[in-house]
Design a protein around this motif. Structure first.
Motif, short mmCIF file in Angstrom:
data_model
loop_
_atom_site.label_atom_id
_atom_site.label_comp_id
_atom_site.label_asym_id
_atom_site.label_seq_id
_atom_site.Cartn_x
_atom_site.Cartn_y
_atom_site.Cartn_z
N VAL A 62 0.84 -1.21 0.00
CA VAL A 62 0.00 0.00 0.00
C VAL A 62 0.87 1.26 0.00
N MET A 63 1.91 1.26 0.82
CA MET A 63 2.80 2.42 0.89
C MET A 63 3.50 2.64 -0.46
N ARG A 109 2.31 1.67 -3.39
CA ARG A 109 1.25 2.12 -4.30
C ARG A 109 1.02 3.62 -4.16
N ASP A 110 1.01 4.11 -2.92
CA ASP A 110 0.74 5.52 -2.65
C ASP A 110 1.98 6.40 -2.72
N GLY A 111 3.12 5.81 -3.07
CA GLY A 111 4.35 6.59 -3.23
C GLY A 111 4.92 7.12 -1.93
N TRP A 112 4.54 6.53 -0.81
CA TRP A 112 5.02 6.95 0.52
C TRP A 112 4.70 8.42 0.81
N VAL A 113 3.58 8.90 0.25
CA VAL A 113 3.10 10.26 0.55
C VAL A 113 1.67 10.16 1.08
N CYS A 114 1.30 11.10 1.93
CA CYS A 114 -0.02 11.13 2.56
C CYS A 114 -1.10 11.28 1.50
N ARG A 115 -2.12 10.43 1.56
CA ARG A 115 -3.20 10.42 0.58
C ARG A 115 -4.48 11.05 1.13
N ARG A 135 4.21 7.76 6.89
CA ARG A 135 4.83 6.64 7.61
C ARG A 135 3.78 5.65 8.09
N HIS A 136 2.50 5.93 7.89
CA HIS A 136 1.44 5.11 8.44
C HIS A 136 0.54 4.56 7.35
N CYS A 137 0.14 3.32 7.50
CA CYS A 137 -0.85 2.69 6.63
C CYS A 137 -2.15 2.65 7.42
N ASP A 138 -3.16 3.34 6.92
CA ASP A 138 -4.39 3.59 7.67
C ASP A 138 -5.59 2.91 7.02
N HIS A 139 -6.47 2.36 7.85
CA HIS A 139 -7.75 1.85 7.36
C HIS A 139 -8.69 3.04 7.16
N ILE A 140 -9.24 3.19 5.97
CA ILE A 140 -10.19 4.27 5.70
C ILE A 140 -11.45 4.04 6.53
N VAL A 141 -12.04 2.86 6.39
CA VAL A 141 -13.14 2.44 7.26
C VAL A 141 -12.51 1.52 8.30
N ASN A 181 -9.23 -0.37 0.94
CA ASN A 181 -9.63 0.28 2.18
C ASN A 181 -8.43 0.79 2.98
N LEU A 182 -7.26 0.80 2.37
CA LEU A 182 -6.04 1.25 3.05
C LEU A 182 -5.43 2.43 2.31
#
Length: 106
Positions: A22-23, A25-31, A46-52, A64-65
């Protein structure tokens, strides 16, 4: 899981691999998406977060991440804490954060 975690469900055994995917995929930037402009935060994440959240039925599916910066994780955790307090107290309170966003114009 840290001693201060409020997690009610354990992370899956493959969490380190899933988090890294996931990190990357997101380029290690806050989404986090700003609601007023529609732009993403784009601070280093620095964090992988659950949206729900899993506690609300959210899955560990990559859809969902998302990657989040320290500021947005703290803000989300603080908002969740305030929501729990409001539910316990039975009254509404305005959201407040003490720290400005690192990308905020001063």
């Amino acid at each position: 899981m840290s001693a201060s975690s409020r997690r009610t469900t354990p992370l899956p055994a493959h969490w380190p691999r899933l988090r890294r995917a996931v990190m990357n995929r997101d380029g290690w930037v806050c989404r986090h998406v700003r609601h007023d402009t529609g732009e993403i935060c784009a601070e280093p994440a620095r964090h992988c977060d659950h949206i729900v959240p899993a506690s609300e039925g959210g899955s560990d599916n990559p859809a969902n991440l998302r990657a989040l910066c320290d500021w947005h994780v703290l803000r989300k955790d603080a908002a969740a804490g305030r929501a729990r307090k409001r539910a316990a107290a039975g009254r509404w309170q305005p959201a407040r954060t003490g720290r400005p966003h690192p990308g905020e114009v001063r």
